[in-house]
Scaffold this active site. Structure first.
Site, mmCIF file in Angstrom:
data_model
loop_
_atom_site.group_PDB
_atom_site.id
_atom_site.type_symbol
_atom_site.label_atom_id
_atom_site.label_comp_id
_atom_site.label_asym_id
_atom_site.label_seq_id
_atom_site.Cartn_x
_atom_site.Cartn_y
_atom_site.Cartn_z
ATOM 1 N N HIS A 305 0.911 -1.164 -0.022
ATOM 2 C CA HIS A 305 -0.065 0.110 0.019
ATOM 3 C C HIS A 305 0.682 1.272 -0.082
ATOM 4 C CE1 HIS A 305 -3.719 2.268 1.211
ATOM 5 N NE2 HIS A 305 -2.731 2.978 1.286
ATOM 6 N N GLU A 306 1.904 1.373 0.953
ATOM 7 C CA GLU A 306 2.696 2.504 1.135
ATOM 8 C C GLU A 306 3.425 2.578 -0.221
ATOM 9 O OE1 GLU A 306 1.763 4.743 3.134
ATOM 10 O OE2 GLU A 306 0.645 3.518 4.368
ATOM 11 N N HIS A 309 1.779 4.482 -2.946
ATOM 12 C CA HIS A 309 1.830 5.879 -2.646
ATOM 13 C C HIS A 309 3.289 6.394 -2.997
ATOM 14 C CE1 HIS A 309 -1.882 6.647 -0.472
ATOM 15 N NE2 HIS A 309 -1.622 5.726 0.475
ATOM 16 N N GLU A 335 -4.710 7.714 -3.107
ATOM 17 C CA GLU A 335 -5.207 6.372 -2.523
ATOM 18 C C GLU A 335 -5.711 5.320 -3.558
ATOM 19 O OE1 GLU A 335 -4.806 5.939 0.374
ATOM 20 O OE2 GLU A 335 -6.080 4.132 1.025
#
Ligand code: ZN
Length: 543
Positions: A305-306, A309, A335
């Site tokens: 997830h990170e 980003h 997101e």
């Protein structure tokens, strides 16, 4: 076996530097408020046409201050000893105050007035900075100060109310926060709905009306899907709660991050209590994660997830470096990138078919009885639960719908603060078929309201919806991606995101990026189609 409540998931709050300043404005700065607000730059006799270079130099200095503050903040979350807290708060406040003063000063206004952009990038720069500038100057300093004071009290009140499970202790604070948000919205101005002004902070160009249209459609079609899945036999996910040695987890997450294209020569991964991504420049974008030796998904999907980003920030056009354009365009678009790598890629069957040997090598004991298929099933278990940050991919958006509806009603005055718990619980029952056992697991669970942050929640759902729209457009252009994902060839997908999303930075709004790359605006249908296909197969039931 730990219960579902032990699950953790990335819940990162990304806030713009200017907003961070306004939210963290503390008592120390109050003396500065005695100084009268400076005149509007338009009336300033010194305002005159000047080269855009002077504006850029000034913006670069402001950016440097923000970057320095970001380094200190990153250090605080990763390595700083707890004794450093007080000094660090002071240091951060100093840097943020300097950046804010430089940015909102008449001098910046004059430079903006006089700027004559010669290139398209410069024209975009002047337009975006003008919007930021006007917005920052519209919020009166005394409101910023009151906001900071009240949110600091509210945060304390919220923590007590949550640990005592007593909403009444938080209610007066929430009342004040809502009133201040209304005041803020009125100061900022809005086209139609007060809530528009609050959403604009996180998702430029998005409106309450548009959110109502998209979310209304999503909710109507999603609730029956969740009901059908709740009625199907549950997936066994006990394998995820076995022993996963932390060192092996660290090694595996770093291997996978490098495979998907997170550039470790321009980034690094460290450990923090709450995972987040931070950027000091396009060539230094860092991610954090957290390891749970007895719960596999926490670090693995948190890291993916990170990294999503992080790859967005690493992919911004170098020509934008040092300017306010070198940033993600909105929280929703940000997101969409984290969710794409976490869910569309990381929770797909081809991904686990391809990565299974790595998983097996890292955790031979925990995974000895697994197949790619069984592990894929385990990481995709759906179960309605009370806590948003623990929610699965399917039910997550319903947690957002609920918050969006309550927030808009609070801000328009059609819901009284005292009625929030009941409204919350009724919506939970409607959407997810469960009722929170208490307010701590209900309306007191999130930190956002106590921090004065209303209008932020919708961006989580926007990201989920946009992630599938972008994935579908990439498949349209590149052909089926399953084989590439299985082989570990993520280059074409990342290159597509770079071309259509990342490189633009803030030059284009999220709406424009979506329109240009997918051919349509925000739409819940692609996400619903994805959920029906994937979970229909997983749960062997027609959805
Ligand atoms: Zn995120």
């Amino acid at each position: 076996m730990p219960g579902a409540n032990d699950r953790t998931r990335t819940d990162d709050l990304l806030i713009t530097n200017e907003l961070l300043y306004q939210l963290s404005y503390i008592g120390r700065q109050e003396a500065a408020l005695e100084t009268p607000r400076s005149k509007n730059a338009e009336n300033n006799p010194e305002s005159r046409p000047v080269s855009i270079d002077r504006l850029k130099t000034r913006l670069a200095r402001i950016k440097d201050l923000h970057a320095a503050a970001a380094v200190l903040d990153w250090d605080q979350e990763t390595y700083m000893p707890s004794g450093g807290t007080e000094a660090r708060a002071r240091q951060l406040a100093t840097l943020q105050e300097l950046a804010h003063e430089l940015f909102t000063s008449d001098e910046t206004g004059s430079l903006l007035d006089g700027a004559r952009p010669g290139t398209e990038i410069d024209a975009d720069l002047v337009r975006v900075v003008r919007e930021d500038f006007d917005r920052a100057r519209r919020v009166p300093s005394d409101l910023v100060a009151r906001f900071a004071r009240e949110t600091s009290l509210a945060r304390e009140g919220w923590q007590k109310a949550r640990s005592d499970n007593d909403f009444r202790r938080f209610a007066p604070h929430l009342g004040t926060i809502v009133a201040l948000c209304i005041e803020r919205a009125e100061a900022l101005g809005y086209p139609e709905h007060r809530y528009d002004a609050l959403v604009e902070e996180y998702e430029k160009g998005m409106t309450t009306a548009e959110l109502r249209r998209v979310f209304g459609d999503l909710r109507t079609r999603l609730v029956p899907i969740v009901q059908a899945m709740a009625a199907a036999p549950p997936i066994d996910d006990r394998v995820l709660f076995r022993a996963y040695p932390v060192d092996a987890q660290r090694g595996l997450t770093e291997t996978i991050l490098a495979q998907i294209g997170y550039d470790f020569s321009r980034g690094r991964q460290d450990v923090s209590a709450h995972p987040f991504t931070t950027s000091f420049s396009i060539d230094d974008v860092r991610v954090t994660t957290r390891f749970d030796g007895r719960f596999f998904p926490s670090a693995f999907f948190g890291s993916l997830h990170e990294a999503g980003h992080g790859m967005y920030e690493q992919g911004i056009d170098r020509a934008l470096e040092g300017t306010p354009l070198a940033d993600g365009t909105s929280l929703g678009m940000h997101e969409s990138q984290s969710r794409l790598w976490e869910n569309l890629v990381g929770r797909s069957l081809p991904f686990w078919e391809g990565r299974f040997a790595d998983l097996r090598a890292a955790f031979p004991e925990a995974t000895s009885d697994q197949t790619p298929q069984s592990f894929w099933r385990a990481v995709n278990r759906v179960q309605p639960s009370c806590i948003r940050v623990e929610a699965d991919e399917v039910t997550y958006n319903l947690h957002i719908m609920l918050r969006f509806e309550l927030e808009t009603r609070l801000v328009e005055g059609s819901l009284a603060v005292k009625d929030v718990p009941e409204a919350w619980n009724a919506a939970m029952e409607d959407y997810l078929g469960i009722r929170p056992p208490n307010d701590a697991d209900g309306c007191l669970q999130d930190i956002h309201w106590s921090s004065g942050i209303l209008g932020y929640f919708p961006t989580y759902a926007l990201g989920n919806l946009a992630s599938v729209q972008l994935w579908n457009a990439a498949v349209r252009d590149l052909g089926d991606l399953d084989d590439a994902v299985r082989r570990g060839d993520f280059g074409p997908l990342l290159a597509w995101m770079r071309e259509h999303v990342h490189r633009w930075g803030r030059r284009r709004t999220a709406g424009r990026i979506l329109e240009a790359s997918t051919g349509s605006g925000l739409d819940a249908s692609p996400w619903l189609g994805y959920v029906r296909r994937k979970y229909g197969e997983l749960y062997a039931t027609a959805l």
